[in-house]
Write an enzyme that holds these catalytic residues in place. Sequence first.
Site, PDB file in Angstrom:
ATOM      1  CB  ILE A 688     -13.991   1.277  -1.510  1.00 50.77           C
ATOM      2  CG1 ILE A 688     -12.888   0.266  -1.838  1.00 50.77           C
ATOM      3  CG2 ILE A 688     -15.091   1.261  -2.557  1.00 50.77           C
ATOM      4  CD1 ILE A 688     -13.365  -1.171  -1.857  1.00 50.77           C
ATOM      5  N   GLY A 689     -11.264   3.055  -0.293  1.00 51.03           N
ATOM      6  CA  GLY A 689     -10.381   3.131   0.861  1.00 51.03           C
ATOM      7  C   GLY A 689      -9.013   3.630   0.477  1.00 51.03           C
ATOM      8  N   GLY A 691      -4.997   3.814   2.232  1.00 52.80           N
ATOM      9  CA  GLY A 691      -4.148   3.413   3.353  1.00 52.80           C
ATOM     10  C   GLY A 691      -2.736   3.876   3.166  1.00 52.80           C
ATOM     11  N   GLY A 692      -1.866   3.444   4.076  1.00 52.86           N
ATOM     12  CA  GLY A 692      -0.490   3.879   4.029  1.00 52.86           C
ATOM     13  C   GLY A 692       0.261   3.388   2.809  1.00 52.86           C
ATOM     14  CB  SER A 693       0.665   0.231   1.197  1.00 48.93           C
ATOM     15  OG  SER A 693      -0.612  -0.363   1.330  1.00 48.93           O
ATOM     16  N   GLY A 694      -1.375   2.480  -0.319  1.00 48.85           N
ATOM     17  CA  GLY A 694      -2.006   2.779  -1.596  1.00 48.85           C
ATOM     18  C   GLY A 694      -3.502   2.986  -1.475  1.00 48.85           C
ATOM     19  CB  VAL A 696      -8.653  -0.159  -1.618  1.00 51.73           C
ATOM     20  CG1 VAL A 696      -9.391  -1.451  -1.967  1.00 51.73           C
ATOM     21  CG2 VAL A 696      -7.413  -0.473  -0.779  1.00 51.73           C
ATOM     22  CE  LYS A 710      -3.569  -2.710  -0.201  1.00 52.16           C
ATOM     23  NZ  LYS A 710      -2.681  -3.239   0.871  1.00 52.16           N
ATOM     24  CG  ASP A 807       0.014  -2.073  10.154  1.00 51.08           C
ATOM     25  OD1 ASP A 807      -0.184  -1.521  11.259  1.00 51.08           O
ATOM     26  OD2 ASP A 807      -0.210  -1.508   9.068  1.00 51.08           O
TER      27      ASP A 807
END
Length: 978
Positions: A688-689, A691-694, A696, A710, A807
């Site tokens: 569902i998403g 991002g810069g870290s992983g 989701v 995540k 952030d």
Amino acid sequence: MRNPKFKTFLFFIWWSFFILPSVNSFHGDSQILTWVKDSQLNDPNGKLHDWVLSTPDQSPCNWTGITCKIQNQTVISIDLSGFGISGGFPFGFCRIRTLRTLYLADNFLNGSLSSQVLSPCSRLQEINLSDNLFTGELPIFWSENLEILQLSNNNFTGDIPLSFGRMQSLKVLSLGGNLLNGNIPSFLGNLSELTHFELGYNPFKESPLPNEIGNLSKLKVLWLTNANLVGEIPVSIGNLVSLQSLDLSGNFLSGKIPESLSMLKNLEKIEFYQNQLSGELSESLANLTALLQFDVSQNSLTGKLPEKIAALPLESLNLNDNYFTGEIPEVLASNQYLVQLKLFNNSFTGKLPANLGKFSPLEDFDVSTNDFTGTLPPFLCYKKKLKRIVVFKNRLSGNIPESYGECTTLNYVRMGDNAFSGTVPAKFWGHPSFQFLELQNNHFEGSISPSISAVHQLTGLRIYGNNFSGNIPEEICRLENVTEINMSHNRFSGELPFCITDLKLQKLDLQGNELTGEIPSSGNSWTELTELNLARNRFTGEIPPDLGNLPVLTYLDLSGNLLSGKIPQDLTKLRLNQFNLSDNKLTGKVPSGFNHVFFISGLLGNTGLCSPNLKPLPPCPRSRPATFYVVGILAICFLLLIGSLIWFFRSRVKFGRKTRRPYQVTAFQRVGFSEEEIFPFLKDENIIGTGGSGRVYKAKLKTGQVVAVKRLWGVKPETDAVFKSETETLGRIRHGNIVKLLMCCSGEEFRILVYEYMGNGSLGDVLHGDKFAGSVDWPKRFTIAIGAAQGLAYLHHDCLPAIVHRDVKSNNILLDEEMKPRVADFGLAKTLQIEVGDGDRAMSRVAGTHGYIAPEYAYTLKVTEKSDVYSFGVVLLELITGKRPNDPSFGENKDLVKWVTEATLSPSPEEGIEDGGNFCGNLPQIVDPRMNPSASDLKEIEKVLNVAFKCTSAFPINRPSMRKVVELLKDHKTVRPS
């Protein structure tokens, strides 16, 4: 010979009057101290561990924080500053009749101070309660002996009581950093013994500086910064003959600097910056021969810099942001003490004095945005102290002096937008202390020296718009902290080093060069990249499909190359606001995700592309027989089946059975599920998403509960740091506007975090996606703003130690089913305690997302709560405009803050936005039209826009705290019928 009985009588008298009272005194003092410790204070750090009565007659004089009078061992001073104690005001201390000094600064004491509570303290001579949490109005002090009263950095409100004007013995009055909102009273001019007068950073009513201030002839320090002062500086200020430090900065003072100021022969520091002062600098100021610091920046001063003022032995001279003209006097270079010289944003002309820096320990040199000509002074770093050279936007020419290559102290260089030429000294490329290097829009030539590999602290490299040539050296891949590289519009050639994908870049711009070879495959790197521009080069080969896996990429321009093959289907996974693949040799059918009018211009110039419905691209040839697809579908299904089986068995091996548990699980909330229920949901169809870290995933459990999971990118130091930050931060805090971390799970090959599920995704999805934008009207957006502000205020003001998010952005504000916001993603969060302990190392690289990063952060790398405040201000502008922080429609080198500022400026340049400038008439051109706001909404939006401008002030000191932001937003909220 005297009678022995008479001797005995004398001894009894002596014992009764001198020894017995002191024994009784320290015995009573010990009891008072232990009683206060046990009943009125909380000592979580155990600093008062030795406050224990072991014998009935024990003296407290050796206890921590206690000072006694040597002659009779009576307690005269209590100093518990910085002990971390909490509770209300410990009035019990004042029962010690001999006590004269009470210092309780830098603690967590709270509550209000009433006159009744303080009445036992009337004998005190010194009181310091600064840096606590006291609230309410200032108490009435009746003490005639009080000499020092320090109450700064609390939350006191209201007026300064009349009783303050009667404390005739007072020498130090410090009330700065509170919420006092009355007038600055003239009766404070009665305090004739005052040496330190500090009222700065209070929201006083607009009022002039009282003329009675001139009565304080013994005053040494006058600190009234950010006190809402208006009008002219009173002439009576010339009566302060003992004054050493004068700070009236951050106010609205107007008119000329009074001539009477030249009478203050002891003055060492003048801080008048950020006012509305006008006129020319009087030569009479040269009489201030003791002056070391002179700052009149950010005013409306005119004329030339007088030669006599330039000849003063100043340590710092700040004239920036005025209207000064003329040349810089040569005598300035003779100064043997000059450390800081800031002349930027003026209209100075001529050449810079050639000997600048030759005789002085210069550290900070900024003459940008003027009209200087000639060459750079060769001796700027002669004393080996120089840290910053900022000379952009002038007409300077010539080479970079070779001596700059030996200046190992340099860490910040901005030379852009001049007429410099020649090659950059090889040693200059390799300064290990460099944090920022900007040489753009000059005539530099030559190649980048391999010595650049030593610049490990560099965060930004901007050398675009020059004539640099040669290969981009592989040594550039060692810039482990760089987040932005812009080498566009040069003549670089050869292949782009494949190792460049190892850098944690957010922006990479290489357009307009002569680069060849294939575009490097990003793999699982570049997880923070938001902008990739490789346009107008000679790249060949196919577009790497894994570019479509870059989680936060929003800007992709590969136009004007020799790329061939098909457009990878994976690129359709990107959420792009800038897309350009035009003028290449791409072939095949345009992926369905790009069959939209928005993408047409980015596809033209590829003669081999086709589309069934996207004109003017030609239609695709007829499809092959259906049997071909049947076979293909069967083959795909077969492969999917085999793949699923392989995944299933590998998962079982990886995660193991209950008896093995090759991983560690920590629950932070009471949950009704186990980690083994989570694992099966970690597959692509549940994403569902990203991002810069992983990534989701959404997981709907057997109980019907839905959670968000995540999974971090791999197992490496960066992800471990994110994992640790998330668990340590979210694991210990609870707030309705901060996302809940339910549990975490870590194994040898994975790191997993399980959160409460937010049904409406992120605020960024809502504002910039297709699903919800039209339904989020202004009242909902305003409610979201207040909720998010409350979450950040909790982090800054209610957590011990305070937490800085680092952030803050719309994608990190999640929304539940009822659109209630939760601040999320604490992978970059830092406590201020860590920052102090780790120093520069803790903040060794720029964190955050471009467009949201506070301007000072890029070159100071220092994080405070004000960094988050700036980012939140950008979010407010997003809510108002519906635009992304780096929307392409703004044009080059412009972000949301600059665009909104320019769009809302009133015709009169004297009306500043932060000063309540008139931008109501310009609101319609910036407000998101999808909201269709009402008239009352527009009034509310205008007020919130004012808050946003305060938050995004270029100067951190002018930004409100998040607690104040919450107050401002609530004050502006319109009461709507339910």
